[in-house]
Design a protein around this motif. Structure first.
Motif, PDB file in Angstrom:
ATOM      1  N   TYR A   1       0.816  -1.212   0.000  1.00 48.89           N
ATOM      2  CA  TYR A   1       0.000   0.000   0.000  1.00 48.89           C
ATOM      3  C   TYR A   1       0.854   1.268   0.000  1.00 48.89           C
ATOM      4  O   TYR A   1       0.507   2.246  -0.648  1.00 48.89           O
TER       5      TYR A   1
ATOM      6  N   PRO B   1      -6.191   6.080  -4.419  1.00 44.11           N
ATOM      7  CA  PRO B   1      -6.222   7.255  -3.543  1.00 44.11           C
ATOM      8  C   PRO B   1      -5.400   7.006  -2.278  1.00 44.11           C
ATOM      9  O   PRO B   1      -5.423   5.915  -1.722  1.00 44.11           O
ATOM     10  N   THR B   2      -4.694   8.025  -1.854  1.00 48.25           N
ATOM     11  CA  THR B   2      -3.878   7.922  -0.649  1.00 48.25           C
ATOM     12  C   THR B   2      -4.760   8.061   0.579  1.00 48.25           C
ATOM     13  O   THR B   2      -5.596   8.963   0.661  1.00 48.25           O
ATOM     14  N   HIS B   3      -4.589   7.133   1.497  1.00 47.83           N
ATOM     15  CA  HIS B   3      -5.330   7.143   2.758  1.00 47.83           C
ATOM     16  C   HIS B   3      -4.328   6.969   3.883  1.00 47.83           C
ATOM     17  O   HIS B   3      -3.278   6.351   3.700  1.00 47.83           O
TER      18      HIS B   3
ATOM     19  N   GLU C   1     -12.383   0.615  -2.197  1.00 51.56           N
ATOM     20  CA  GLU C   1     -12.962   0.755  -0.863  1.00 51.56           C
ATOM     21  C   GLU C   1     -12.326  -0.252   0.099  1.00 51.56           C
ATOM     22  O   GLU C   1     -12.088   0.052   1.265  1.00 51.56           O
TER      23      GLU C   1
ATOM     24  N   ARG D   1      -9.073   1.202   1.209  1.00 52.11           N
ATOM     25  CA  ARG D   1      -9.283   2.247   2.210  1.00 52.11           C
ATOM     26  C   ARG D   1      -9.571   1.636   3.584  1.00 52.11           C
ATOM     27  O   ARG D   1      -8.997   2.044   4.589  1.00 52.11           O
ATOM     28  N   LYS D   2     -10.464   0.664   3.624  1.00 49.51           N
ATOM     29  CA  LYS D   2     -10.856   0.057   4.898  1.00 49.51           C
ATOM     30  C   LYS D   2      -9.698  -0.701   5.553  1.00 49.51           C
ATOM     31  O   LYS D   2      -9.510  -0.610   6.769  1.00 49.51           O
TER      32      LYS D   2
ATOM     33  N   ALA E   1      -7.162   1.780   6.918  1.00 45.65           N
ATOM     34  CA  ALA E   1      -7.665   2.359   8.162  1.00 45.65           C
ATOM     35  C   ALA E   1      -7.508   1.373   9.321  1.00 45.65           C
ATOM     36  O   ALA E   1      -7.311   1.771  10.474  1.00 45.65           O
TER      37      ALA E   1
END
Length: 136
Positions: A42, A64-66, A93, A96-97, A100
């Protein structure tokens, strides 16, 4: 590595990001051309593919950077995996999850039929591939 294998690998990476291909389709296709495993990083936004004969290929997977969570949550990673298996979100998605949830990347072991998700401090969570319809 020949051009055909390179093309299949790049198509699988793009298909994941666009939602054109599912995880089972990707794994099946990669296995057919001799990919044993791949590592999604990532932080570097790339996937490294490892073939049985020793060849490797790195493919950029811009997403997208998260922010990556500082604490690894195996239960949150598992929840994101289950949502993917039920087609409840896109791969973007999912990224992203899991980010996180403190996940920095994962290894898909095609020949071993499992995925190992890992965090910053060596934490990990292993998911076995669901049985195929033939195995049920």
């Amino acid at each position: 590595m020949n051009a055909e294998k390179t093309q299949v690998i790049q198509w699988c990476a793009e298909g994941a990001l666009t939602g054109e291909l599912t995880f089972p389709e990707i794994v099946g296709r990669l296995g057919q051309i001799g990919v044993e495993r791949y590592h999604a990083d990532y932080s570097r936004q790339e996937i490294t593919y490892y073939l049985a004969e020793g060849d490797t290929l790195v493919v950029a997977t811009l997403h997208p950077t998260h922010a990556i969570g500082t604490v690894f949550s195996a239960s949150e990673v598992e929840a994101a995996v289950r949502q993917s298996q039920r087609n409840e979100h896109t791969y973007l998605e999912f990224i992203r999850k899991t980010m996180a949830a403190g996940c920095v990347g994962y290894f898909v072991q095609i020949t071993g039929r499992c995925v190992i998700y890992f965090g910053r401090n060596g934490d990990s969570h292993v998911e076995q591939f669901p049985p195929s319809p033939v195995e049920k």
